[in-house]
Design a protein around this motif. Structure first.
Motif, PDB file in Angstrom:
ATOM      1  N   ARG A 226      10.818  24.182  40.876  1.00  0.00           N
ATOM      2  CA  ARG A 226       9.373  24.101  41.021  1.00  0.00           C
ATOM      3  C   ARG A 226       9.062  25.676  41.415  1.00  0.00           C
ATOM      4  N   ALA A 227       9.602  26.355  42.383  1.00  0.00           N
ATOM      5  CA  ALA A 227       9.309  27.663  42.667  1.00  0.00           C
ATOM      6  C   ALA A 227       9.323  28.275  41.606  1.00  0.00           C
TER       7      ALA A 227
ATOM      8  N   LYS B 287       5.032  34.140  38.739  1.00  0.00           N
ATOM      9  CA  LYS B 287       4.144  35.090  37.904  1.00  0.00           C
ATOM     10  C   LYS B 287       4.973  36.128  37.488  1.00  0.00           C
TER      11      LYS B 287
ATOM     12  N   ARG C 116      10.037  35.877  46.652  1.00  0.00           N
ATOM     13  CA  ARG C 116       9.932  34.442  46.899  1.00  0.00           C
ATOM     14  C   ARG C 116      11.159  33.968  47.672  1.00  0.00           C
TER      15      ARG C 116
ATOM     16  N   GLY D  50       4.648  30.876  49.275  1.00  0.00           N
ATOM     17  CA  GLY D  50       5.210  30.250  48.274  1.00  0.00           C
ATOM     18  C   GLY D  50       7.070  30.457  48.342  1.00  0.00           C
TER      19      GLY D  50
ATOM     20  N   GLU E 220       8.837  27.755  38.311  1.00  0.00           N
ATOM     21  CA  GLU E 220       7.703  27.519  37.416  1.00  0.00           C
ATOM     22  C   GLU E 220       6.605  27.956  37.970  1.00  0.00           C
ATOM     23  N   ARG E 221       6.510  28.393  38.883  1.00  0.00           N
ATOM     24  CA  ARG E 221       5.208  28.892  39.763  1.00  0.00           C
ATOM     25  C   ARG E 221       5.140  30.421  39.649  1.00  0.00           C
TER      26      ARG E 221
END
Length: 251
Positions: free
Chosen positions: A145-146, A151, A106, A127, A148-149
């Protein structure tokens, strides 16, 4: 000495670039962005990134054509998340890293990219992160925020110079990427992108065929590091990437 056939082909290349490459690159970008949105929203952002965006990067390289070689990827664990930092000398760094790194990344990109029609929608669906470099609070919030997302196996990509190097020299790194790596205790993955400036220099429309090398260096473990270590981590990454560029150009 340049041979006569090679010199003749180099004079013809601008015709190929404007009549073939530019229209096909624009069409490829548009189609990829349109396909990425439903695939990311309905199935998986990772699938959209790996199947659509990575092939977009490969297609743009193939059309130039650019030969890309990758070194050191065997030292990278694809199941882990990394903060990836690379030098930035050309707009072509993006399709090359996208298409040939083999990683699910990302990108942290400037806000202006988020205003490009279709491209912005595809990037947001996957994303990628858009930051306003004049607003540190917005940038920090967007990056957090990125993260936290993220994986497992998905990394966050930075060009820590903040912009493309006009001279070709590696510029001073900004702190953001290294602060994120330490705050999140994620390993830092330095990458030297060698030769992209010869394909498309900064602030130029002169595109030419050539070779780019992606050199992945050993990840740097940030476990146990604190905010006091940001400067040392930044200097260490700068030295590693600079050495990769120096030895890469000599090879």
């Amino acid at each position: 000495m340049t041979s006569a056939p090679a010199s003749f082909l180099s004079r013809l290349y601008p015709i190929w670039m404007w009549l073939v490459y530019v229209p096909l690159a624009a069409l490829t970008t548009l189609v990829s962005a349109v396909l990425a949105v439903p695939l990311a929203l309905l199935v998986s952002p990772r699938l959209a990134n790996r199947c659509i965006a990575a092939n977009w990067g490969r297609m743009l390289a193939w059309l130039v054509p650019v030969r890309v070689s990758v070194e050191g990827l065997d030292g990278v664990d694809p199941s882990r998340s990394y903060v990836v930092v690379a030098n930035h000398q050309s707009q072509f760094d993006i399709p090359v890293v996208y298409g040939f790194s083999g990683l699910d990344l990302r990108w942290v990109a400037k806000a202006e990219v988020g205003r490009i029609p279709f491209v912005a929608a595809g990037c947001r669906a996957i994303g990628h992160v858009f930051i306003n470099r004049s607003d540190p609070d917005q940038a920090r919030t967007a990056i957090n925020r990125a993260v936290e997302r993220l994986k497992p196996g998905t990394g966050l990509m930075f060009f820590p110079e903040g912009t493309r190097s006009r001279s070709g020299e590696l510029m001073r790194f900004k702190k953001g990427a290294f602060r994120v790596a330490i705050d999140q205790q994620l390993p830092l993955l330095p990458v030297s992108v060698i030769g992209s400036r010869d394909i498309l220099p900064a602030d130029s429309l002169r595109l030419r065929p050539g070779r780019v090398r992606l050199r992945f260096h050993a990840p740097i473990d940030t476990t146990g590091m604190s905010a006091a270590d940001v400067g040392d981590l930044r200097r260490q990454a700068h030295e590693i990437i600079a050495e990769g560029l120096r030895t890469g150009h000599e090879a």
